[in-house]
Design a protein around this motif. Structure first.
Motif, PDB file in Angstrom:
ATOM      1  N   GLY A  66     -16.328  10.173  16.346  1.00 34.22           N
ATOM      2  CA  GLY A  66     -16.577   9.283  17.394  1.00 34.22           C
ATOM      3  C   GLY A  66     -16.039   8.031  17.435  1.00 34.22           C
ATOM      4  O   GLY A  66     -15.203   7.393  18.138  1.00 34.22           O
ATOM      5  N   ALA A  67     -16.171   7.189  16.497  1.00 38.56           N
ATOM      6  CA  ALA A  67     -15.687   5.967  16.031  1.00 38.56           C
ATOM      7  C   ALA A  67     -14.310   5.756  15.997  1.00 38.56           C
ATOM      8  O   ALA A  67     -13.396   5.040  16.621  1.00 38.56           O
ATOM      9  N   ILE A  68     -13.608   6.649  14.982  1.00 32.64           N
ATOM     10  CA  ILE A  68     -12.197   6.510  15.131  1.00 32.64           C
ATOM     11  C   ILE A  68     -11.516   6.868  16.102  1.00 32.64           C
ATOM     12  O   ILE A  68     -10.467   6.040  16.703  1.00 32.64           O
ATOM     13  N   ILE A  69     -11.926   7.738  17.056  1.00 31.28           N
ATOM     14  CA  ILE A  69     -11.185   8.289  18.281  1.00 31.28           C
ATOM     15  C   ILE A  69     -11.391   7.251  19.318  1.00 31.28           C
ATOM     16  O   ILE A  69     -10.364   6.870  19.858  1.00 31.28           O
ATOM     17  N   TYR A  70     -12.592   6.543  19.216  1.00 28.74           N
ATOM     18  CA  TYR A  70     -12.932   5.510  20.378  1.00 28.74           C
ATOM     19  C   TYR A  70     -11.992   4.275  20.006  1.00 28.74           C
ATOM     20  O   TYR A  70     -11.267   3.943  21.172  1.00 28.74           O
ATOM     21  N   LEU A  71     -11.736   4.135  19.042  1.00 29.53           N
ATOM     22  CA  LEU A  71     -10.687   2.948  18.681  1.00 29.53           C
ATOM     23  C   LEU A  71      -9.384   3.346  18.701  1.00 29.53           C
ATOM     24  O   LEU A  71      -8.725   2.498  19.461  1.00 29.53           O
ATOM     25  N   GLY A  72      -8.952   4.585  18.411  1.00 26.21           N
ATOM     26  CA  GLY A  72      -7.694   5.086  18.359  1.00 26.21           C
ATOM     27  C   GLY A  72      -7.158   5.303  19.978  1.00 26.21           C
ATOM     28  O   GLY A  72      -6.118   5.018  20.578  1.00 26.21           O
TER      29      GLY A  72
END
Lengths: 101, 246
Positions: free
Chosen positions: B136-142
């Motif tokens: 969730g965090a990586i995709i939200y940022l990316g």
């Protein structure tokens, strides 16, 4: 309706659905029908969006450079090309055809 | 025991990073297409920040591109219907990552195809939690960074049809549907929905043919036409495989 209203209202609706899943009893997932409809809903909407985006021009159906572009995209997906390659190849195909015709 | 736990944790993080980076790249396509559909750069970025669900976002800009803001209601309805599967993912994720209110709200926002799929692929509760939050965090940022980059590129490109970006939007939808067409039932629904949308396009205002096509899913889903006789448990239907898209 303004673009901002559309963005905000649609975002609220999509978030509300996500949040609803955390609030309803988990037993809902045991029933196959809601799950089946939700999964098929995704497929139906995406298929309809493909048609409208490929053949639609306002309220008319037209066959133009987008059709061969979509065929190229399908070919690339069949050989498991990355998403961004597929999208870029479709854009390039349509652009080239428009340039040459 | 603690070694086993941390190796599960690491495996979950590795999966999150791989999926997260791959998926984030689609954000570039989204950003470019959103700008050419008529949104400005700020609106495009806000849509990614607030909605954070790829299929629904592509639906909004696809319908705005063909019908403009006059098709606003249809754009909202289509993106909402495309988001219904997130509610199923949320039901699945609730016991794994739910908790106090602030955490549940963040978990809800990050409940998408990929975070659910990576989490569900882990075998321990700790791995499932790590998989969900890291993905969730990586995709939200990316996804949001890529949206901004794509929007800037789209802004530079200018005229849509001249460059073929309208065809790119169609290809994006095809890429999103592709991994879901693995059995007869979804294929039949896709064909039926495509025919309904094509037939109704000349008859209805832009956006409505897409909504009407959703009825095909309701009819087939209710009757389970072409479905497995012994229906799979709902969770197995959520298995996206490695090439699930946002």
């Amino acid at each position: 309706m303004t673009s901002w209203q559309i963005i905000i209202l649609a975002s609220i609706a999509v978030f509300a659905l996500k949040l609803a899943g955390y609030l309803v009893p988990p037993s809902l997932l045991e029933r196959p029908r809601p799950a089946r409809i939700a999964n098929l809903m995704t497929v139906a909407l995406l298929a309809a969006l493909i048609v409208v985006q490929t053949l639609g021009a306002g309220t008319r159906i037209v066959f133009d450079a987008r059709v061969p572009a979509l065929i190229v995209a399908a070919g690339l997906l069949a050989v498991r090309a990355p998403f961004i390659v597929v999208v870029a190849a479709a854009a390039t195909t349509a652009a080239l055809i428009r340039l040459l015709t | 025991m603690s070694t086993a736990r941390s190796s599960q944790h690491k495996a979950a993080i590795r999966a999150s990073v791989a999926v997260g980076i791959a998926v984030s790249a689609y954000g570039i396509s989204f950003g470019a297409l959103a700008v050419t559909a008529g949104l400005d750069i700020v609106q495009t970025c806000v849509l990614s920040l607030l909605m954070f669900s790829g299929g629904s976002q592509f639906a909004v800009i696809g319908i705005l591109a063909s019908g403009g803001t006059a098709a606003g209601v249809a754009a909202i309805a289509s993106s909402t219907l495309l988001g219904t599967r997130n509610a199923l993912y949320a039901i699945r994720m609730a016991p794994v990552v739910g908790g106090r209110w602030p955490r549940t709200l963040l978990a809800a926002h990050w409940t998408i195809d990929e975070s659910t799929a990576v989490s569900a692929a882990q075998t321990t509760p700790e791995g499932q939690r790590a998989g969900f939050w890291w993905t969730g965090a990586i995709i939200y940022l990316g996804w949001n960074l890529a949206t901004l980059i794509g929007a800037l590129i789209g802004n530079l490109l200018g005229d849509v049809s001249q460059y073929g970006l309208d065809a790119a939007a169609a290809a994006a939808f095809l890429g999103l549907i592709w991994p879901r067409l693995k059995s007869m039932q979804p294929i039949a629904v896709a064909v039926g929905a495509a025919v309904v949308a094509a037939l109704l396009t000349p008859a209805l205002p832009p956006g409505l043919p897409v909504l009407a096509a959703a009825l095909v899913a309701v009819v087939v889903g209710l009757t389970n036409w072409l479905g497995p006789k012994d229906p799979l448990p709902a969770m197995q239907q959520l298995d996206l495989g490695e090439d699930g898209f946002p």
